[in-house]
Scaffold this motif. Sequence first.
Motif, mmCIF file in Angstrom:
data_model
loop_
_atom_site.group_PDB
_atom_site.id
_atom_site.type_symbol
_atom_site.label_atom_id
_atom_site.label_comp_id
_atom_site.label_asym_id
_atom_site.label_seq_id
_atom_site.Cartn_x
_atom_site.Cartn_y
_atom_site.Cartn_z
ATOM 1 N N PRO A 47 51.424 39.643 49.711
ATOM 2 C CA PRO A 47 51.574 38.663 50.791
ATOM 3 C C PRO A 47 51.353 37.231 50.302
ATOM 4 O O PRO A 47 50.550 36.989 49.395
ATOM 5 C CB PRO A 47 50.489 39.065 51.790
ATOM 6 C CG PRO A 47 49.461 39.770 50.976
ATOM 7 C CD PRO A 47 50.205 40.439 49.854
ATOM 8 N N GLY B 94 46.694 34.722 43.057
ATOM 9 C CA GLY B 94 46.906 33.971 44.287
ATOM 10 C C GLY B 94 45.704 33.155 44.695
ATOM 11 O O GLY B 94 44.724 33.084 43.982
ATOM 12 N N PRO B 95 45.897 32.560 45.851
ATOM 13 C CA PRO B 95 47.031 32.667 46.762
ATOM 14 C C PRO B 95 48.268 31.948 46.213
ATOM 15 O O PRO B 95 48.158 30.915 45.567
ATOM 16 C CB PRO B 95 46.538 32.002 48.047
ATOM 17 C CG PRO B 95 45.403 31.127 47.638
ATOM 18 C CD PRO B 95 44.820 31.703 46.386
ATOM 19 N N TYR C 62 43.100 39.183 39.376
ATOM 20 C CA TYR C 62 43.156 38.479 40.656
ATOM 21 C C TYR C 62 44.298 37.477 40.631
ATOM 22 O O TYR C 62 44.411 36.682 39.702
ATOM 23 C CB TYR C 62 41.821 37.793 40.940
ATOM 24 C CG TYR C 62 40.722 38.811 41.147
ATOM 25 C CD1 TYR C 62 40.495 39.344 42.407
ATOM 26 C CD2 TYR C 62 39.968 39.269 40.078
ATOM 27 C CE1 TYR C 62 39.511 40.308 42.595
ATOM 28 C CE2 TYR C 62 38.984 40.219 40.259
ATOM 29 C CZ TYR C 62 38.763 40.729 41.525
ATOM 30 O OH TYR C 62 37.795 41.686 41.708
ATOM 31 N N ALA D 272 37.846 37.198 53.674
ATOM 32 C CA ALA D 272 38.725 38.364 53.651
ATOM 33 C C ALA D 272 38.469 39.177 52.399
ATOM 34 O O ALA D 272 38.308 38.629 51.314
ATOM 35 C CB ALA D 272 40.185 37.926 53.696
ATOM 36 N N LYS D 273 38.438 40.468 52.559
ATOM 37 C CA LYS D 273 38.269 41.348 51.406
ATOM 38 C C LYS D 273 39.568 41.364 50.605
ATOM 39 O O LYS D 273 40.652 41.353 51.171
ATOM 40 C CB LYS D 273 37.920 42.754 51.879
ATOM 41 C CG LYS D 273 37.630 43.671 50.741
ATOM 42 C CD LYS D 273 37.233 45.039 51.197
ATOM 43 C CE LYS D 273 37.008 45.828 49.929
ATOM 44 N NZ LYS D 273 36.863 47.179 50.028
ATOM 45 N N ASP D 274 39.443 41.385 49.289
ATOM 46 C CA ASP D 274 40.626 41.448 48.435
ATOM 47 C C ASP D 274 41.384 42.747 48.689
ATOM 48 O O ASP D 274 40.791 43.811 48.785
ATOM 49 C CB ASP D 274 40.228 41.408 46.951
ATOM 50 C CG ASP D 274 39.615 40.090 46.558
ATOM 51 O OD1 ASP D 274 40.035 39.069 47.116
ATOM 52 O OD2 ASP D 274 38.729 40.090 45.696
ATOM 53 N N GLY E 226 50.022 33.403 50.476
ATOM 54 C CA GLY E 226 48.839 32.732 50.982
ATOM 55 C C GLY E 226 47.556 33.528 50.919
ATOM 56 O O GLY E 226 46.551 33.137 51.501
ATOM 57 N N LYS E 227 47.544 34.649 50.215
ATOM 58 C CA LYS E 227 46.341 35.478 50.117
ATOM 59 C C LYS E 227 46.013 35.770 48.657
ATOM 60 O O LYS E 227 46.895 35.921 47.841
ATOM 61 C CB LYS E 227 46.541 36.794 50.853
ATOM 62 C CG LYS E 227 46.818 36.608 52.326
ATOM 63 C CD LYS E 227 46.419 37.810 53.097
ATOM 64 C CE LYS E 227 46.823 37.657 54.534
ATOM 65 N NZ LYS E 227 45.794 37.206 55.381
ATOM 66 N N ARG E 228 44.752 35.867 48.379
ATOM 67 C CA ARG E 228 44.293 36.280 47.051
ATOM 68 C C ARG E 228 44.282 37.798 47.034
ATOM 69 O O ARG E 228 43.750 38.426 47.956
ATOM 70 C CB ARG E 228 42.896 35.735 46.807
ATOM 71 C CG ARG E 228 42.328 36.119 45.471
ATOM 72 C CD ARG E 228 40.956 35.488 45.328
ATOM 73 N NE ARG E 228 40.434 35.738 44.015
ATOM 74 C CZ ARG E 228 39.251 36.290 43.777
ATOM 75 N NH1 ARG E 228 38.465 36.621 44.779
ATOM 76 N NH2 ARG E 228 38.846 36.479 42.563
ATOM 77 N N VAL E 229 44.866 38.388 46.006
ATOM 78 C CA VAL E 229 44.907 39.845 45.915
ATOM 79 C C VAL E 229 44.355 40.306 44.575
ATOM 80 O O VAL E 229 44.348 39.564 43.597
ATOM 81 C CB VAL E 229 46.337 40.406 46.112
ATOM 82 C CG1 VAL E 229 46.876 40.041 47.486
ATOM 83 C CG2 VAL E 229 47.272 39.933 45.032
#
Length: 116
Positions: free
Chosen positions: A51, A92-93, A90, A29-31, A53-56
């Motif tokens: 969100p 997460g998740p 950066y 998945a793209k950040d 459970g996601k790395r942002v």
Amino acid sequence: MLPMHAFNNRAVFAILVVLLVGLPTVGLAKDADYRLAIIKQGFQPQALSIPAGKRVKVLVHNKLVRPAEFESYDFTVEKVVPGGTTVPVYIGPLKKGRYKFFNDFAQNMQGKLRVR
């Protein structure tokens, strides 16, 4: 008609190309980009939602002349942001919940991270 070994090499090459071209869209998945500014009055916005459970990627823009340090003990981050610059942070998740962050160079400057 092509020799059998030429067909096999071409087929293998075609399969590799399809796999390599499709790789970024399969399982990676793209950040997502989020924005946070450091201003004289504090963080803007003061509460940021991301969100669960996601790395942002949060682009932290320091609008001040002096450096700031984006820091959190809750989600373990520490990043110096020189005055007038933007740096990626950066995160997460993380699990659902509320987390605190602050400017370590001006600890009264605080914000909240809402993970949903």
